[in-house]
Design an enzyme around this catalytic site. Structure first.
Site, PDB file in Angstrom:
ATOM      1  CG  ASP A   8       2.930 -24.210 -28.123  1.00 31.79           C
ATOM      2  OD1 ASP A   8       3.841 -24.918 -28.583  1.00 31.79           O
ATOM      3  OD2 ASP A   8       2.627 -24.187 -26.911  1.00 31.79           O
ATOM      4  CG  ASP A  10       3.713 -30.198 -25.332  1.00 27.19           C
ATOM      5  OD1 ASP A  10       2.822 -31.007 -25.039  1.00 27.19           O
ATOM      6  OD2 ASP A  10       4.739 -30.505 -25.955  1.00 27.19           O
ATOM      7  CE  LYS A 157       6.952 -23.581 -31.265  1.00 24.80           C
ATOM      8  NZ  LYS A 157       5.931 -23.700 -30.208  1.00 24.80           N
ATOM      9  CG  ASP A 180       2.621 -22.568 -23.420  1.00 34.19           C
ATOM     10  OD1 ASP A 180       3.034 -22.983 -24.530  1.00 34.19           O
ATOM     11  OD2 ASP A 180       2.950 -23.086 -22.342  1.00 34.19           O
ATOM     12  CG  ASP A 184       4.920 -20.621 -28.280  1.00 29.11           C
ATOM     13  OD1 ASP A 184       5.180 -21.349 -29.260  1.00 29.11           O
ATOM     14  OD2 ASP A 184       4.451 -21.064 -27.209  1.00 29.11           O
TER      15      ASP A 184
END
EC number: 3.1.3.18
Length: 234
Positions: A8, A10, A157, A180, A184
């Protein structure tokens, strides 16, 4: 043996202010120079991801729009498993509803998106979910912590990771994923090793195989250091 790292962006390779963590970038470049493919995965747009890949130094293999799009390399075919039309319909329903309450929904990068709809986090996502459910629309409301996304159910994802692994001739078990946020979770569960950095919420921490001591980009660096000597061997 792990052969590919999916990360990931951000909150994972940045700091808490969304500034890129330079140590994380250097770690990614070390992996790339060692012949390990690094995939950047985000809720962001393809054009944003392309620029980031160029600057960081990866080969352009991406998962964008929270799995709504993915691509193998800069020259690869862009795959679009998400259905943006129904997401647009859902956004219109939400926009009309909240306009009646005096709340304006601010779209993010609408002209650059292929699969989902993203807008500012100025409404309660649970209220949005209830409205979508009442209208019987097959749309998932996803709060990434940076934006609210309207997404095709069954697209994540994690599903993109599985499909991308197939295109790369790999098993998902040969991939390590780092993230995070709650968006995710499916990615961490689909990968052979799923790592959450310390700043992740409880649900994401619980889904991970391992959690870093540090948060944000420093946690990413910590994760790669932990697994590199043992699992990224050639």
């Amino acid at each position: 043996m792990l052969k590919t790292l999916v990360t990931d962006v951000d909150g994972t390779i940045t700091d808490r202010r969304r500034r890129i963590n330079t140590a994380a970038v250097e770690t990614i470049r070390t992996l790339v120079d060692a012949g390990i493919e690094v995939v950047l995965a985000s809720g962001n747009t393809v054009c944003f991801m392309d620029g980031l890949c160029k600057m960081v130094g990866t080969d352009g293999t991406i998962i964008g729009e929270n799995g709504g799009v993915y691509r193998r390399g800069f020259s690869g075919t862009l795959r679009i498993p998400g259905d943006q039309e129904v997401c647009r319909e859902a956004f219109k329903v939400l926009n009309d509803y909240f306009a009646g309450k005096g709340v304006e929904l601010e779209l993010y990068s609408a002209q650059y998106r292929f699969a989902d709809v993203a807008f500012a986090r100025n409404i309660d996502p649970d209220e949005a979910r209830a409205i979508i459910r009442d209208h019987g629309l097959p749309v998932r409301v996803l709060d990434t912590g940076f934006a609210i996304h309207l997404q095709t159910p069954g697209v994540s994802k994690g599903t993109a990771l599985v499909e991308l692994a197939r295109e790369m001739g790999l098993s998902p078990s040969e991939m390590m994923a780092v993230g995070d946020s709650e968006n995710d979770i499916e990615m961490l569960e689909a990968a052979g090793i799923g790592v959450a950095v310390r700043n992740a919420p409880v649900r994401t921490l619980s889904a991970a195989d391992w959690v870093s001591e540090e948060g944000y980009g420093d946690g990413f660096v910590e994760a790669v250091k932990k697994y590199y000597p043992y699992l990224f061997s050639r």
